[in-house]
Design an enzyme around this catalytic site. Structure first.
Site, mmCIF file in Angstrom:
data_model
loop_
_atom_site.group_PDB
_atom_site.id
_atom_site.type_symbol
_atom_site.label_atom_id
_atom_site.label_comp_id
_atom_site.label_asym_id
_atom_site.label_seq_id
_atom_site.Cartn_x
_atom_site.Cartn_y
_atom_site.Cartn_z
ATOM 1 C CE1 TYR A 109 47.856 33.688 44.137
ATOM 2 C CE2 TYR A 109 49.408 33.296 42.351
ATOM 3 C CZ TYR A 109 49.155 33.519 43.689
ATOM 4 O OH TYR A 109 50.195 33.571 44.567
ATOM 5 C CD GLU A 197 49.128 35.390 47.164
ATOM 6 O OE1 GLU A 197 49.522 34.237 47.013
ATOM 7 O OE2 GLU A 197 48.637 35.803 48.224
#
Ligand code: GDP
Ligand code: MN
Length: 389
Positions: A109, A197
Site C-alpha cells: 500500500y 492512493e
C-alpha cells in the site's frame, strides 16, 4: 472532487509512475478491441466507478481470452455494481478499463494524504497492500508507516528509502520505489490533490513495482486553477442535488437523516446540525445559502432540499448579518406559494431586519412554526416530528 481510476492512471503515467498498459472502453466491442490492441494473453477488466472495493463486488475480473473480455465487459457495463463502499443501491457502470494483466508476487500500500494535525502532506505505506488501509491501521497499527513531508524541501530521497525498506522492499526495488514516490508527490502537489492512493502497489514477476490500482481526489476550492483536472469531473458520479446547488451558488451536502436544514454560513450550518443531533434528530443535509441571499436563492434552496424524499421537516435557521431577514422571509413565502411544500417548516430568524421578517411570515397565512433561538428551533423540530409520527 474524485476522478476515475483510468483518469488517475493516465495522469500518473505522465509523471512517470509505472502503471499497466490499458485503455478505457465504453462498450463490449470497444473492450475487445482494446484488449486485442494491447496484445498478450491475459487482461483485467475493471469497472470504472468512484468507489473502491470493486474486487469484492465482482468489478475486477481477469480474462484469459478476448471472448472472456467481452463477457466480463458485458456483465459490468450497464449494471449497478455493489461494493462495500457504494451502499446497497450500487453505482451504474458506464465504462470499463481494460489492461494487460500482471502476475502479482506481493501487494503493498502506498498513499499520500494531507495530515491536518501536522499540516503536512504525509506518506502512508504498508506491506499489507490490497486491503482496506483503515482496517490495517486498526488491527495492525505497526504495519502502517507514516512519514511527513516538509513543504520547503519536498519528499527527500532518504525518506523514500526509509519507507521502502520499512515495508520490506529490497535491492533495486528501493530505488524504484523512491522514484515512484517522488513522482506521486510531484503530481499530488502540482494538481492540488487531497488524496492519492495506490492500492495495491504490486511487485510483479520480474520484481519490479507497478501501480495496479490508483485513486486520487482533488481540492474543489483549487479547481479554478486546475483546468486539466476540472475536465475530468464526472457529474454522473456526484449527487445531482449537489451539482444543481453549485449552479445556484448554494453549498449543499446530502446527508442521511430526515431534517432538511437551510441556513446561512458554514459555521451556522455546523451549529444547526449539532443542535439537531443534540436533540436526537438527524440532519438530511447541509445547505448554506451564503450571504446576501435573494428570495430567488431561498426558493432554489427549498427546491433542492425537497428533492430528497427523506425530508420530513425543514428547519430554516438564519442569523442575518449581510443577509436581511425580510428578504429571507419573502423567499420563504414565495416558496410556499410556488412549490408543493407539504412538510412543516420551523423558522428561526435573528439579526438584520428581523423586526420586518417576522411580520412577513406571520401575515402570510402559512403555518410557519416560529422559534426564538437555535435550541428552541431544534426542540420544536423534534416535537413536530414526533407529533406527526
Ligand atoms: P478495488 O477492489 O476497487 O480496490 O480494485 P483493485 O484495482 O485494487 O483490484 C482488486 C484486486 O484485484 C487487487 O488487489 C488484485 O489482487 C486484483 N488485481 C487487480 N489487477 C490485477 C492484475 O493485473 N492481475 C491479477 N492477477 N490480479 C489483479
Ligand atoms: Mn484497490
Amino acid at each position: 472532487m474524485n476522478i476515475h481510476e483510468y483518469q488517475t492512471k493516465e495522469l500518473l503515467r505522465g509523471y512517470g509512475v509505472p502503471v499497466p498498459e490499458g485503455r478505457v472502453a465504453h462498450n463490449v466491442d470497444n473492450a475487445a478491441t482494446v484488449a486485442d490492441e494491447l496484445g498478450g494473453e491475459r487482461w483485467v477488466v475493471k469497472a470504472q466507478i468512484h468507489a473502491g472495493g470493486r474486487g469484492k463486488g465482482g468489478g475486477v475480473k481477469v480474462a484469459s481470452s478476448l471472448d472472456e473480455v467481452r463477457h466480463f465487459a458485458d456483465q459490468m457495463i450497464g449494471s449497478h455494481l455493489v461494493t462495500p463502499q457504494t451502499g446497497p443501491e450500487g453505482r451504474l457502470v458506464q465504462r470499463v478499463l481494460v489492461e494487460q494483466a500482471s502476475n502479482i508476487r506481493q501487494e503493498y500500500y502506498l498513499g499520500l494524504v494531507i495530515d491536518r494535525a501536522t499540516q503536512r502532506i504525509t506518506v502512508i505505506a504498508s506491506a499489507s497492500g490490497g486491503m482496506n488501509i483503515e482496517e490495517v491501521a486498526k488491527t495492525d497499527p505497526d504495519r502502517v508507516i507514516r512519514e511527513a513531508i516538509d513543504p520547503a524541501v519536498g519528499l527527500m530521497s532518504f525518506q523514500c528509502r526509509k519507507i521502502a525498506a520499512n515495508i520490506g522492499l529490497q535491492g533495486r526495488q528501493i530505488g524504484e520505489a523512491a522514484k515512484l514516490m517522488k513522482a506521486l508527490y510531484r503530481c499530488f502537489r502540482d494538481k492540488d490533490a487531497l488524496l492519492a492512493e495506490i492500492n495495491p502497489l504490486a511487485e510483479v514477476e520480474d520484481g519490479s513495482l507497478i501501480a495496479l490500482d490508483a485513486k486520487m481526489s482533488f481540492d474543489g476550492n483549487a479547481l479554478y486553477r486546475r483546468p486539466q483536472i476540472t475536465e475530468l469531473r464526472d457529474f454522473d458520479e456526484e449527487d445531482p442535488k449537489e451539482v444543481e446547488a453549485t449552479g445556484h451558488g448554494l453549498n449543499y451536502i446530502a446527508l442521511d437523516g430526515n431534517v432538511g436544514c437551510i441556513v446561512n454560513g458554514a459555521g451556522l450550518a455546523m451549529a444547526t446540525m449539532d443542535a439537531i443531533s443534540f436533540h436526537n434528530g438527524k440532519p438530511a443535509n447541509f445547505l448554506d445559502v451564503g450571504g446576501g441571499a435573494s428570495p430567488e436563492k431561498v426558493g432554489n434552496a427549498f427546491r433542492i432540499v425537497l428533492q430528497d424524499p427523506n425530508v420530513k421537516i425543514i428547519l430554516v435557521n438564519i442569523f442575518a448579518g449581510i443577509n436581511r431577514c425580510d428578504w429571507i422571509a419573502e423567499g420563504l413565502v414565495q416558496a410556499m406559494r410556488d412549490q408543493q411544500i407539504d412538510v412543516p417548516i420551523v423558522v428561526r430568524l435573528a439579526g438584520t431586519n428581523v423586526e420586518k421578517g417576522g411580520p412577513i411570515l406571520a401575515e402570510s397565512g402559512f403555518p410557519f412554526i416560529m422559534a426564538d433561538n437555535l435550541d428552541d428551533a431544534a426542540t420544536k423540530v423534534m416535537a413536530t416530528l414526533e407529533a406527526s409520527a
